[in-house]
Scaffold this motif. Sequence first.
Motif, PDB file in Angstrom:
ATOM      1  N   ARG A   1       0.818  -1.208   0.000  1.00  0.00           N
ATOM      2  CA  ARG A   1       0.000   0.000   0.000  1.00  0.00           C
ATOM      3  C   ARG A   1       0.853   1.261   0.000  1.00  0.00           C
ATOM      4  NH1 ARG A   1      -4.108  -0.903   4.834  1.00  0.00           N
ATOM      5  NH2 ARG A   1      -2.317  -1.975   5.720  1.00  0.00           N
TER       6      ARG A   1
ATOM      7  N   ASP B   1      -7.954  -0.352   6.123  1.00  0.00           N
ATOM      8  CA  ASP B   1      -8.578   0.950   6.327  1.00  0.00           C
ATOM      9  C   ASP B   1      -7.599   2.111   6.171  1.00  0.00           C
ATOM     10  OD1 ASP B   1      -7.068   0.687   8.609  1.00  0.00           O
ATOM     11  OD2 ASP B   1      -8.743   0.821   9.996  1.00  0.00           O
ATOM     12  N   ALA B   2      -6.527   1.885   5.424  1.00  0.00           N
ATOM     13  CA  ALA B   2      -5.559   2.968   5.192  1.00  0.00           C
ATOM     14  C   ALA B   2      -4.891   2.768   3.834  1.00  0.00           C
ATOM     15  CB  ALA B   2      -4.498   2.982   6.298  1.00  0.00           C
ATOM     16  N   SER B   3      -4.614   3.868   3.167  1.00  0.00           N
ATOM     17  CA  SER B   3      -3.884   3.872   1.888  1.00  0.00           C
ATOM     18  C   SER B   3      -4.497   2.950   0.847  1.00  0.00           C
ATOM     19  CB  SER B   3      -2.415   3.524   2.109  1.00  0.00           C
ATOM     20  OG  SER B   3      -1.813   4.427   3.006  1.00  0.00           O
TER      21      SER B   3
END
Length: 90
Positions: free
Chosen positions: A43, A65-67
């Motif tokens: 990611r 839940d990120a990038s």
Amino acid sequence: MSSPRSVIHYEEITVGATAVGFTTLHSPVVRVIPDNANCRMRRDGTAPTASVGIELIDGTESVLDASLENAQFIRTTGTDCLLRCEWLSH
């Protein structure tokens, strides 16, 4: 107590020998489950390889839940992976 997240969109991505990402971000949270084979993910904007990246194991659920806009996936063997994706409410 927070309420459980509901599924707002479902898609399947075929992960082969060339790195692929999500076509559309439906939510900032997605549950992914590799089916039929393992795959690797990165990611950080760099494409993973069959031996470099975070390995996602066949049948094992991961919540990301990120990038997500930078997420890319690639299979780890000669068998394509079907990545089952449930986009979740936030």
